[in-house]
Design a protein around this motif. Structure first.
Motif, PDB file in Angstrom:
ATOM      1  N   ALA A   1     -11.324  19.502 -72.151  1.00 14.02           N
ATOM      2  CA  ALA A   1     -10.672  19.518 -70.839  1.00 14.02           C
ATOM      3  C   ALA A   1      -9.974  18.207 -70.514  1.00 14.02           C
ATOM      4  N   GLY A   2      -9.004  18.286 -69.608  1.00 13.72           N
ATOM      5  CA  GLY A   2      -8.325  17.101 -69.089  1.00 13.72           C
ATOM      6  C   GLY A   2      -8.998  16.609 -67.822  1.00 13.72           C
TER       7      GLY A   2
ATOM      8  N   PHE B   1     -17.783  19.241 -57.999  1.00 13.61           N
ATOM      9  CA  PHE B   1     -17.804  18.674 -59.355  1.00 13.61           C
ATOM     10  C   PHE B   1     -18.498  17.329 -59.311  1.00 13.61           C
TER      11      PHE B   1
ATOM     12  N   GLN C   1     -17.246  23.767 -68.183  1.00 14.49           N
ATOM     13  CA  GLN C   1     -16.173  22.884 -68.648  1.00 14.49           C
ATOM     14  C   GLN C   1     -16.448  22.383 -70.066  1.00 14.49           C
TER      15      GLN C   1
ATOM     16  N   LEU D   1     -14.978  16.366 -54.836  1.00 15.56           N
ATOM     17  CA  LEU D   1     -15.653  15.525 -55.825  1.00 15.56           C
ATOM     18  C   LEU D   1     -16.883  14.905 -55.167  1.00 15.56           C
TER      19      LEU D   1
ATOM     20  N   ASN E   1     -11.210  21.742 -53.718  1.00 18.67           N
ATOM     21  CA  ASN E   1     -12.100  21.051 -54.650  1.00 18.67           C
ATOM     22  C   ASN E   1     -12.655  19.800 -53.983  1.00 18.67           C
TER      23      ASN E   1
ATOM     24  N   GLY F   1      -6.054  23.249 -65.831  1.00  8.47           N
ATOM     25  CA  GLY F   1      -5.574  22.074 -65.126  1.00  8.47           C
ATOM     26  C   GLY F   1      -4.255  21.595 -65.709  1.00  8.47           C
ATOM     27  N   THR F   2      -4.318  21.100 -66.951  1.00  8.13           N
ATOM     28  CA  THR F   2      -3.144  20.495 -67.585  1.00  8.13           C
ATOM     29  C   THR F   2      -1.925  21.422 -67.540  1.00  8.13           C
TER      30      THR F   2
ATOM     31  N   GLY G   1      -8.542  22.229 -59.426  1.00  9.65           N
ATOM     32  CA  GLY G   1      -8.286  21.167 -58.468  1.00  9.65           C
ATOM     33  C   GLY G   1      -7.997  19.904 -59.260  1.00  9.65           C
TER      34      GLY G   1
ATOM     35  N   GLN H   1     -18.598  23.099 -60.947  1.00  6.06           N
ATOM     36  CA  GLN H   1     -18.153  22.906 -62.331  1.00  6.06           C
ATOM     37  C   GLN H   1     -19.227  22.132 -63.094  1.00  6.06           C
TER      38      GLN H   1
ATOM     39  N   GLY I   1      -7.416  16.024 -58.697  1.00  5.61           N
ATOM     40  CA  GLY I   1      -7.693  15.070 -57.629  1.00  5.61           C
ATOM     41  C   GLY I   1      -6.641  14.001 -57.416  1.00  5.61           C
TER      42      GLY I   1
HETATM   43  C1  FMN Z   1      -4.950  15.656 -63.757  1.00 10.05           C
HETATM   44  C2  FMN Z   1      -6.311  16.263 -63.667  1.00 10.05           C
HETATM   45  C3  FMN Z   1      -7.093  15.978 -62.564  1.00 10.05           C
HETATM   46  C4  FMN Z   1      -8.345  16.585 -62.423  1.00 10.05           C
HETATM   47  N1  FMN Z   1      -9.067  16.349 -61.284  1.00 10.05           N
HETATM   48  C5  FMN Z   1     -10.179  17.076 -61.046  1.00 10.05           C
HETATM   49  C6  FMN Z   1     -10.831  17.014 -59.787  1.00 10.05           C
HETATM   50  O1  FMN Z   1     -10.418  16.280 -58.885  1.00 10.05           O
HETATM   51  N2  FMN Z   1     -11.900  17.800 -59.578  1.00 10.05           N
HETATM   52  C7  FMN Z   1     -12.384  18.656 -60.539  1.00 10.05           C
HETATM   53  O2  FMN Z   1     -13.322  19.400 -60.280  1.00 10.05           O
HETATM   54  N3  FMN Z   1     -11.810  18.690 -61.759  1.00 10.05           N
HETATM   55  C8  FMN Z   1     -10.718  17.950 -62.028  1.00 10.05           C
HETATM   56  N4  FMN Z   1     -10.099  18.049 -63.248  1.00 10.05           N
HETATM   57  C9  FMN Z   1     -10.725  18.860 -64.315  1.00 10.05           C
HETATM   58  C10 FMN Z   1     -10.406  20.340 -64.131  1.00 10.05           C
HETATM   59  O3  FMN Z   1     -11.236  20.874 -63.115  1.00 10.05           O
HETATM   60  C11 FMN Z   1     -10.638  21.169 -65.409  1.00 10.05           C
HETATM   61  O4  FMN Z   1     -11.941  21.027 -65.873  1.00 10.05           O
HETATM   62  C12 FMN Z   1      -9.666  20.794 -66.537  1.00 10.05           C
HETATM   63  O5  FMN Z   1      -8.380  20.617 -66.044  1.00 10.05           O
HETATM   64  C13 FMN Z   1      -9.662  21.879 -67.600  1.00 10.05           C
HETATM   65  O6  FMN Z   1      -9.005  21.447 -68.741  1.00 10.05           O
HETATM   66  P1  FMN Z   1      -7.410  21.566 -68.973  1.00 10.05           P
HETATM   67  O7  FMN Z   1      -6.829  20.435 -68.217  1.00 10.05           O
HETATM   68  O8  FMN Z   1      -7.265  21.421 -70.423  1.00 10.05           O
HETATM   69  O9  FMN Z   1      -6.958  22.888 -68.433  1.00 10.05           O
HETATM   70  C14 FMN Z   1      -8.842  17.458 -63.419  1.00 10.05           C
HETATM   71  C15 FMN Z   1      -8.043  17.714 -64.540  1.00 10.05           C
HETATM   72  C16 FMN Z   1      -6.792  17.142 -64.665  1.00 10.05           C
HETATM   73  C17 FMN Z   1      -5.955  17.478 -65.871  1.00 10.05           C
END
Ligand code: FMN
Length: 336
Positions: free
Chosen positions: A130-131, A90, A126, A69, A67, A183-184, A18, A105, A20
């Motif tokens: 992570a992003g 999260f 996580q 928050l 998702n 995510g990314t 997810g 998470q 956000g």
């Molecule tokens: C642009 C972006 C927005 C995110 N927003 C949320 C969010 O709203 N809720 C959430 O549980 N995690 C959020 N995350 C974290 C992701 O759940 C996840 O932990 C993360 O993307 C994993 O790392 P990666 O981006 O390297 O794949 C977000 C990640 C990114 C990149």
């Protein structure tokens, strides 16, 4: 197939995180689910959750996640999210808010234990790479190992952070994850609602930094690609590692100036109750040199000014991603 995925009817061990503020809406979530993974909608407010879920259901008959928050969620968000097959929460005290499948998470063993004790059907582990907002403080594979040792055998664990290709998925599954969460990689898909200039910045980036700069109303660490705002507020604090830096440096929190942080904390208690119109005004007024820097990322229907003034969320994998692809192609590529 792992029992959790089998029960849900998800064919491939690939979950789209997810993202956000509306980066992952119905187009992306439906494309991921339709391809056999699990797509996740992340939007603000009960009405938007209902609308996006209905639009995604019109595109796919496969399972979908929503998702939520916890710092912002109100009771009616959970009522709307209950229409999804999975609710992922999260950032906050894990508590069961849905009768259906619930994942939380987590960024530490203690948090995973709390989620398990609260009745979560599984946890997303996580890592610090992570992003977006980053709860983890150690690499994802290490945390997975620690959480696996602390929780009962067979309890569903998903791994988030560092996933951009099939090799990383295999490593996570071999280490005991039942699925990965990316995510990314999915932000850089055709269906994600990230602003086109945001996607361009990420494709060109080879560095990220961990900061609390974009913390207005949500003072929490997040991983971003540098832009004018990080240069303005953090450029003088520490070098932004233009020539690479070490992994440890990239994992050190670059703190915003004390006055910004104080303001962020002041705004936090009201975050849940800020009217959407006021939030939109703050986002539109945001400039790289302004002290109030909200967590809203640049979306394709939001102001382009956020590309320099807002957070360009991205994980460390950004340096290994060089193209925007259709989400379905990414699901199949990741699943090998
Ligand atoms: C642009 C972006 C927005 C995110 N927003 C949320 C969010 O709203 N809720 C959430 O549980 N995690 C959020 N995350 C974290 C992701 O759940 C996840 O932990 C993360 O993307 C994993 O790392 P990666 O981006 O390297 O794949 C977000 C990640 C990114 C990149």
């Amino acid at each position: 197939m792992p029992p959790l995925l089998e029960r849900l009817g998800v064919e491939l061990p690939v979950v789209q995180a997810g993202m956000g503020g509306g980066i992952s809406r119905h187009e992306l979530a439906a494309a991921v689910s339709e391809a056999g993974g699990l797509g996740t909608i992340a939007v603000t407010g009960a009405a938007a959750i209902r609308r996006e879920l209905a639009a995604a259901r019109a595109l796919t008959g496969r399972p979908l996640a929503v998702n939520v928050l916890l710092p912002f969620a109100r009771q009616d968000w959970f009522e709307a999210a209950a229409g999804a097959d999975v609710v992922v929460t999260f950032w906050g005290r894990p508590r069961r808010r849905t009768a259906g499948t619930w994942l939380h998470q987590c960024g530490s063993v203690a948090e995973a234990l709390r989620a398990h004790a609260a009745g979560a059907d599984g946890v997303v582990v996580q890592g610090v790479e992570a992003g977006g907002h980053v709860r983890g403080t150690v690499p994802a594979l290490r945390l997975l190992e620690e959480v696996r040792a602390a929780l009962p055998r067979g309890y569903p664990l998903l791994l988030a952070g560092g996933i951009a290709g099939p090799g990383e998925v295999r490593a996570a599954l071999e280490a005991g994850a039942c699925a990965v969460v990316a995510g990314t990689r999915f932000l850089l898909s055709e269906e994600s609602r990230a602003h086109a200039l945001y996607k361009e910045r990420l494709l060109a980036a080879n560095e990220t930094l961990l900061t609390d700069l974009f913390g207005a109303a949500w003072p929490a660490p997040h991983r971003v690609v540098p832009n004018a705002a990080t240069q303005h507020w953090l450029g003088g604090v520490r070098p932004l590692y233009p020539s690479g830096g070490t992994k440890d440096e990239r994992r050190t929190l670059l703190r915003a100036p004390a006055a910004n942080r104080a303001l962020n904390h002041l705004l936090a208690p009201g975050a849940r109750y800020t009217p959407p119109a006021l939030q939109q005004r703050m986002i539109r007024a945001q400039r790289p040199g302004g002290r109030i820097l909200t967590p809203a990322g640049p979306t394709d229907d939001g102001p382009a000014t956020l590309v320099e003034a807002g957070p360009l969320y991205a994980g460390e994998t950004v340096s290994r991603i060089d193209a925007v692809r259709p989400a379905a192609e990414l699901v199949h590529h990741l699943a090998g």
